[in-house]
Write an enzyme that holds these catalytic residues in place. Sequence first.
Site, PDB file in Angstrom:
ATOM      1  NE  ARG A  58      41.967  48.861  29.718  1.00 55.34           N
ATOM      2  CZ  ARG A  58      42.966  48.997  30.600  1.00 55.34           C
ATOM      3  NH1 ARG A  58      43.942  48.125  30.650  1.00 55.34           N
ATOM      4  NH2 ARG A  58      42.973  50.022  31.436  1.00 55.34           N
ATOM      5  CE1 TYR A 111      40.694  37.932   6.940  1.00 50.33           C
ATOM      6  CE2 TYR A 111      42.094  39.251   8.356  1.00 50.33           C
ATOM      7  CZ  TYR A 111      40.899  39.057   7.699  1.00 50.33           C
ATOM      8  OH  TYR A 111      39.913  40.001   7.809  1.00 50.33           O
ATOM      9  CG  ASP A 183      44.245  32.243  11.801  1.00 51.58           C
ATOM     10  OD1 ASP A 183      43.200  31.644  12.111  1.00 51.58           O
ATOM     11  OD2 ASP A 183      44.257  33.388  11.297  1.00 51.58           O
ATOM     12  CE  LYS A 208      36.204  36.184   9.624  1.00 53.02           C
ATOM     13  NZ  LYS A 208      37.633  36.109   9.346  1.00 53.02           N
TER      14      LYS A 208
HETATM   15  C1  LIG Z   1      38.781  36.906   9.451  1.00 49.74           C
HETATM   16  C2  LIG Z   1      40.071  36.302   9.754  1.00 49.74           C
HETATM   17  C3  LIG Z   1      40.987  36.923  10.611  1.00 49.74           C
HETATM   18  C4  LIG Z   1      40.731  38.307  11.206  1.00 49.74           C
HETATM   19  O1  LIG Z   1      39.643  38.279  12.072  1.00 49.74           O
HETATM   20  P1  LIG Z   1      38.672  39.540  12.374  1.00 49.74           P
HETATM   21  O2  LIG Z   1      37.725  38.972  13.357  1.00 49.74           O
HETATM   22  O3  LIG Z   1      38.045  39.929  11.069  1.00 49.74           O
HETATM   23  O4  LIG Z   1      39.510  40.629  12.915  1.00 49.74           O
HETATM   24  C5  LIG Z   1      42.181  36.270  10.877  1.00 49.74           C
HETATM   25  N1  LIG Z   1      42.460  35.078  10.319  1.00 49.74           N
HETATM   26  C6  LIG Z   1      41.599  34.446   9.492  1.00 49.74           C
HETATM   27  C7  LIG Z   1      41.976  33.140   8.906  1.00 49.74           C
HETATM   28  C8  LIG Z   1      40.385  35.033   9.173  1.00 49.74           C
HETATM   29  O5  LIG Z   1      39.544  34.423   8.343  1.00 49.74           O
END
Ligand SMILES: *Cc1c(COP(=O)(O)O)cnc(C)c1O
Length: 393
Positions: A58, A111, A183, A208
């Site tokens: 962790r 998101y 992000d 992603k």
């Molecule tokens: C999918 C996504 C998230 C969240 O990510 P997870 O891996 O599903 O927890 C945050 N920001 C964006 C832009 C996303 O597409």
Amino acid sequence: MHNEELGFNSQAVHAGKFDDALGSAISPIYQTSTFSFDNADHGAKCFSGEVKGYIYTRIGNPTINELEQAVAKLENGFGGIAVSSGMAAVNTVYLAYLGQGKHVVAHNALYGPSRAILESLYVRFGVESTFVDATNTENVAKAIRPNTSLIYLETPANPTMGITDIKEVAVLAQKHGITVCVDNTFCSPYLQKPLDLGADIVLHSMTKFINGHADIVAGMLVTKTKEHYDKLRPVMVGMGCNMDPHQAWLTRRGLKTLGIRIDRAQENAIKVANFLENHRKVEWVLYPGLASHPQFELAKKQMKGPGAMISFGLHGGLDAGKRMMDNVQLALLAVSLGGIETLIQHPASMTHSKLSAEAKRLGGITDGLVRLSVGIEDVEDIIADLDQALTKV
Ligand SMILES: *Cc1c(COP(=O)(O)O)cnc(C)c1O
């Protein structure tokens, strides 16, 4: 050749690799929860930080560390903090920079859950939030208060494809001593490097583009400085939202092909966007690579390419969009994005359904908006599929 001089794709393949004494081309998975010490003194020194050594997964693990180093290298950052999901990354940032009496300014189309948790969860702990159309830096400036501690951006934003001028916002934030987090999920470091543009923290859902194979949920934070790294890392360790070594190993594998996957998906997306824009049943298309995008010039300046995400609306709105989604055959009707396969979804009833009607309206998430994540299949097949689905509308 010195590692610093390598290009993006070479770094994507090699960065962070550690010697495992056996010369394996690919690092082994350290699938272990804990690490033994040489003796009691060594254990104490590992804990005090006097010597560098692994203690407990962790807190840190070589397989996870390789991935952290690789993504940090690609983002030109000081260090990476791998976490169990993109949302774990979002929560780590919120917990580190927000708290009782603190205020966050965020873009109004994020998101879905990144916004929803501020309004449903963090408000319980006295956190104030203001959502503005950050594609106009003036709106961000006006929203700043004396207690603003974080500016949280997503660009291009999900799913409205609005683009925020990271450099402009970073200059503004610096004047006020506010931390900026971006992000970067939609672009990945291959197309956009927020830290180079002045941001303090970059956030990824590696679920992603970075992993890119739709078989992992994972997140990452990269900081520009040691100061931010030291603020975030203990929050991750304390929350226990660490990554698992096997998850890290698979994500490291996915990262190796990030550049070629995005090149291919983007090449496809440009053709798909043009196809959609010229289709008589399509009312509008939002794609940073089209001259019709309201921030086309900023996109060209800030991003290396327009990416593989497209939003569009059909004449006939939601009903027409539903009929199209129900009739695709190659594309999957599924949330998520940035994978090898083409995905289509409806944000208002799926990814952004938890937002209030008002938040959706202000964020531009209309009922007619359909989101497409273009994959690496043959573009003729993707277009033929969308075309046949559109004939059923
Ligand atoms: C999918 C996504 C998230 C969240 O990510 P997870 O891996 O599903 O927890 C945050 N920001 C964006 C832009 C996303 O597409």
